[in-house]
Design a protein around this motif. Structure first.
Motif, PDB file in Angstrom:
ATOM      1  N   GLU A 230     -34.472 -16.433  -0.264  1.00 38.28           N
ATOM      2  CA  GLU A 230     -33.520 -15.514  -0.654  1.00 38.28           C
ATOM      3  C   GLU A 230     -34.718 -15.504  -1.763  1.00 38.28           C
ATOM      4  OE1 GLU A 230     -29.966 -16.547  -1.228  1.00 38.28           O
ATOM      5  OE2 GLU A 230     -29.985 -17.487   0.533  1.00 38.28           O
ATOM      6  N   TYR A 231     -35.802 -14.096  -1.903  1.00 37.19           N
ATOM      7  CA  TYR A 231     -36.470 -14.013  -3.061  1.00 37.19           C
ATOM      8  C   TYR A 231     -35.754 -13.085  -4.292  1.00 37.19           C
ATOM      9  CZ  TYR A 231     -40.501 -12.208  -5.298  1.00 37.19           C
ATOM     10  OH  TYR A 231     -41.019 -12.133  -6.687  1.00 37.19           O
ATOM     11  N   VAL A 232     -35.829 -13.526  -4.985  1.00 32.53           N
ATOM     12  CA  VAL A 232     -35.087 -13.145  -6.192  1.00 32.53           C
ATOM     13  C   VAL A 232     -36.269 -12.573  -7.514  1.00 32.53           C
ATOM     14  CG1 VAL A 232     -33.168 -13.162  -8.509  1.00 32.53           C
ATOM     15  CG2 VAL A 232     -33.134 -14.012  -5.704  1.00 32.53           C
TER      16      VAL A 232
ATOM     17  N   GLU B 163     -41.989  -7.083  -5.947  1.00 26.51           N
ATOM     18  CA  GLU B 163     -42.024  -7.670  -6.769  1.00 26.51           C
ATOM     19  C   GLU B 163     -42.819  -9.551  -6.642  1.00 26.51           C
ATOM     20  OE1 GLU B 163     -40.151  -8.877 -10.436  1.00 26.51           O
ATOM     21  OE2 GLU B 163     -39.395  -6.381 -10.967  1.00 26.51           O
ATOM     22  N   PHE B 164     -43.221  -8.879  -4.846  1.00 25.01           N
ATOM     23  CA  PHE B 164     -43.689 -10.460  -4.422  1.00 25.01           C
ATOM     24  C   PHE B 164     -44.408 -10.330  -4.902  1.00 25.01           C
ATOM     25  CE2 PHE B 164     -44.723 -13.388  -0.738  1.00 25.01           C
ATOM     26  CZ  PHE B 164     -43.240 -13.833  -0.389  1.00 25.01           C
ATOM     27  N   PRO B 165     -45.384 -11.499  -5.341  1.00 21.44           N
ATOM     28  CA  PRO B 165     -47.201 -11.612  -5.285  1.00 21.44           C
ATOM     29  C   PRO B 165     -47.638 -12.130  -4.192  1.00 21.44           C
ATOM     30  CG  PRO B 165     -45.493 -14.104  -5.868  1.00 21.44           C
ATOM     31  CD  PRO B 165     -44.630 -12.672  -5.376  1.00 21.44           C
TER      32      PRO B 165
ATOM     33  N   GLY C  48     -40.174 -24.295  -3.120  1.00 24.72           N
ATOM     34  CA  GLY C  48     -39.399 -23.554  -3.696  1.00 24.72           C
ATOM     35  C   GLY C  48     -38.379 -22.476  -2.590  1.00 24.72           C
ATOM     36  N   CYS C  49     -38.545 -23.013  -0.969  1.00 26.30           N
ATOM     37  CA  CYS C  49     -38.187 -22.177   0.355  1.00 26.30           C
ATOM     38  C   CYS C  49     -37.281 -23.121   0.284  1.00 26.30           C
ATOM     39  CB  CYS C  49     -39.151 -21.489   0.893  1.00 26.30           C
ATOM     40  SG  CYS C  49     -39.849 -22.836   1.696  1.00 26.30           S
ATOM     41  N   ASP C  50     -36.843 -22.775   1.685  1.00 25.97           N
ATOM     42  CA  ASP C  50     -35.597 -24.077   2.412  1.00 25.97           C
ATOM     43  C   ASP C  50     -35.430 -23.368   3.552  1.00 25.97           C
ATOM     44  OD1 ASP C  50     -33.974 -26.136   2.781  1.00 25.97           O
ATOM     45  OD2 ASP C  50     -32.223 -25.487   1.439  1.00 25.97           O
ATOM     46  N   PRO C  51     -36.186 -23.779   4.451  1.00 29.28           N
ATOM     47  CA  PRO C  51     -35.925 -22.309   6.026  1.00 29.28           C
ATOM     48  C   PRO C  51     -35.109 -22.897   6.591  1.00 29.28           C
ATOM     49  CG  PRO C  51     -38.032 -23.310   5.847  1.00 29.28           C
ATOM     50  CD  PRO C  51     -37.414 -23.653   4.617  1.00 29.28           C
ATOM     51  N   VAL C  52     -34.131 -22.285   7.269  1.00 31.72           N
ATOM     52  CA  VAL C  52     -33.129 -22.098   7.676  1.00 31.72           C
ATOM     53  C   VAL C  52     -33.342 -21.201   9.447  1.00 31.72           C
ATOM     54  CG1 VAL C  52     -31.334 -23.692   6.104  1.00 31.72           C
ATOM     55  CG2 VAL C  52     -31.328 -20.682   6.458  1.00 31.72           C
TER      56      VAL C  52
ATOM     57  N   PRO D 289     -40.064 -17.574  -7.362  1.00 32.38           N
ATOM     58  CA  PRO D 289     -38.378 -17.495  -7.335  1.00 32.38           C
ATOM     59  C   PRO D 289     -37.557 -17.488  -6.088  1.00 32.38           C
ATOM     60  CG  PRO D 289     -39.397 -15.710  -7.899  1.00 32.38           C
ATOM     61  CD  PRO D 289     -40.372 -16.022  -7.620  1.00 32.38           C
ATOM     62  N   PHE D 290     -37.137 -18.616  -5.688  1.00 36.62           N
ATOM     63  CA  PHE D 290     -36.648 -18.527  -4.233  1.00 36.62           C
ATOM     64  C   PHE D 290     -35.246 -18.770  -4.821  1.00 36.62           C
ATOM     65  CE2 PHE D 290     -40.510 -18.169  -1.241  1.00 36.62           C
ATOM     66  CZ  PHE D 290     -39.506 -17.109  -0.449  1.00 36.62           C
ATOM     67  N   ASP D 291     -34.000 -18.358  -4.522  1.00 35.32           N
ATOM     68  CA  ASP D 291     -33.003 -19.475  -4.534  1.00 35.32           C
ATOM     69  C   ASP D 291     -32.570 -18.986  -3.503  1.00 35.32           C
ATOM     70  OD1 ASP D 291     -30.072 -19.818  -5.860  1.00 35.32           O
ATOM     71  OD2 ASP D 291     -29.760 -17.928  -6.241  1.00 35.32           O
TER      72      ASP D 291
END
Ligand code: AMP
Ligand code: MG
Length: 485
Positions: free
Chosen positions: A92-94, A40-42, A62-66, A2-4
């Motif tokens: 951002e991991y949610v 809760e990071f898998p 789901g990540c978007d590196p910057v 779950p990355f946002d």
């Protein structure tokens, strides 16, 4: 996963979209399983899969590196563009409770902001950040944390050839005072407003409803920084590089470079090899924090009021209030260290007298306070052993006990207050150096592991980590720390 990625949805001038540079032969050094579980990071199942992930070779779905752009005042001098020159924000991991964590790789290769740097990190500074950020967390001090360290299998060239490594940093966000300075210095008011609204939304969402959210933000960040630096002072922590680009709006400690805990008490203590004039000496940290907040305030002026004088007045009054807010926190924290639950003038006077004696006698900061609880009744021998001249401190003990009594604080209550905030164990600089040397020179991480275990319960009375309580022997003393950048 779950990355946002709200930050990478901001306008493109806020960052460079980038893929971390692949590393040759990633190896997992350590992973912070407790942190992963609490977030809760898998975690991937195998060490090699973790090494791929935390080196940036394998990007999580789901990540978007910057790489983020920012500016900053470094040692008082404005640098109009710094930015993540050796770091990449994966995203951002949610978690299931909606809590948001920036996941950043530090030491992951060149970016547009690397200037003349190689974008890499040697192993030593990665270990230092891992240990000290963990120590700060365990002391209860707001801080970014380290989720993992991996070796890259590549060499990094500094004064010598060193093993390379990548640290995975977890932060509430990476918004710095320097991020505001970047847009403010370019008079990009549109971006400034977007950034400020974003920071409010992310860290102080309750302010959106207030009449003057921008002044309220300045107020909140000042309060957070005042509280933070007071906590640093209460455990003898010296950040070492309090530049505005290393100052967060979230109020977390960030960017562990040449940082260290002080051994013997002296406000003029400096460890950082690059801090020639002692700008960031232990005792100057509160004034510097205020200076950094003044820089922040300067950035917000266009948002505070359309009339510049009115804006300036509003900002000035908040900045003027910093000292008082700091003092409230500082004296509350410090008076607890000598057993008082509040900070009346007379308690503050006693505190200052003790600090004076400690400075004169070069007493160990951590050990002196920790031993004080043993002198609360009538057995001051252990405590007194830390002082050469006993007369003055003997007198102090009498006055101190009298005052505790006058305030109705029973000896066991005072001891409980003190032991709850005076750590027995800190990540002493010579211990950190020993851990780094063993790892870098011999690939031996057992010294790091034992130190990490020692700092895990800093306030507990544990006999099996006694050696970590003691200050360095003269031959073990470390006088200089390095950024390693
Ligand atoms: P620091 O002193 O660690 O806060 O870093 C200050 C600035 O220098 C930041 O913009 C960093 O990204 C940049 N920097 C530090 N080390 C390196 C490096 N090895 N390569 C590229 N940029 C770096
Ligand atoms: Mg920095």
């Amino acid at each position: 996963m779950p990355f946002d990625n709200t930050y990478s949805r901001l306008p493109e001038r806020f960052y460079e979209r980038i893929t971390p540079v692949r590393v040759k032969n990633p190896g997992l050094i350590r992973v912070n399983r407790e942190l992963a579980a609490s977030m809760e990071f898998p975690l991937p199942e195998t060490d090699s899969a973790m090494a791929e992930l935390f080196s940036g070779n394998e990007l999580p779905e789901g990540c978007d590196p910057v790489a983020l752009v920012y500016a900053g005042h470094q040692f008082g001098h404005f640098v109009p563009r710094l930015g993540d020159g050796r770091a990449v924000l994966l995203g951002e991991y949610v978690n299931s409770t909606g809590k948001r964590f920036d996941i950043q790789l530090k030491g992951s290769g060149r970016t547009r902001f690397s200037r003349n740097g190689d974008g890499l990190s040697p192993l030593g500074p990665v270990i230092r950040e891992y240990i000290i950020s963990e120590a700060m967390y365990r002391l209860g001090i707001p801080t970014t944390r380290a989720l993992a360290m991996v070796s890259t299998g590549e060499k990094v060239f500094r004064e010598e050839e060193l093993p390379g490594a990548v640290l995975t940093r977890v932060a509430a966000s990476h918004i710095r005072v320097g991020t505001f300075e970047y847009f403010a210095s370019r008079s990009d008011h549109e971006a400034l407003k977007i950034l400020t609204d974003y920071a409010i939304e992310r860290h102080y969402p309750e302010l959106t409803e207030t009449a003057e959210p921008y002044a309220a933000l300045l107020d909140k960040v000042c309060a957070a920084q005042a509280a933070l630096v007071a906590r640093w002072m209460s455990v003898g922590f010296i950040h070492g590089v309090m530049n505005t680009d290393n100052t967060t709006v979230s109020g977390e400690t960030i960017d562990y470079g040449p940082c260290a805990f002080m051994d013997s008490y002296d406000p003029s203590t400096v460890f950082s090899s690059i801090d020639t004039y002692g700008r960031y000496a232990f005792g100057r940290q509160p004034a510097i924090a205020q200076w950094n907040m003044a820089s922040f305030a300067g950035c917000l002026l266009p948002l505070l009021h359309e009339n510049e004088d009115t804006a300036r007045e509003a900002a000035q009054s908040i900045i003027d209030g910093f000292k008082d807010i700091f003092k409230q926190h500082y004296f509350a924290d410090m008076c607890r260290k000598i057993g008082f639950s509040s900070h009346e003038d007379i308690s503050i006077e006693l505190l200052n007298r003790l600090l004076e004696i400690m400075q004169q006698g070069k007493s160990d900061f951590t050990l002196t306070f920790r031993k004080l609880s043993s002198a609360v009744e009538n057995t001051p021998e252990t405590f007194l052993s830390g002082f050469s001249g006993k007369d003055e401190v003997g007198k102090w003990l009498i006055d101190w006990r009298k005052e505790l009594n006058r305030q109705g604080i029973a000896p066991d209550k005072a001891a409980q207050i003190m032991n709850g905030c005076n750590p027995a164990v800190i990540a002493r600089n010579h211990r950190v150096e020993q851990a780094i040397s063993a790892a870098v020179e011999h690939g031996d991480y057992s010294v790091t592991d034992r130190l990490l275990e020692a700092i895990r319960l800093p306030y507990a009375e544990r006999t099996d980590f006694d050696e970590y309580r003691n200050p360095p022997e003269p031959s073990e003393k470390v006088y200089r720390t390095f950024c390693g950048t």
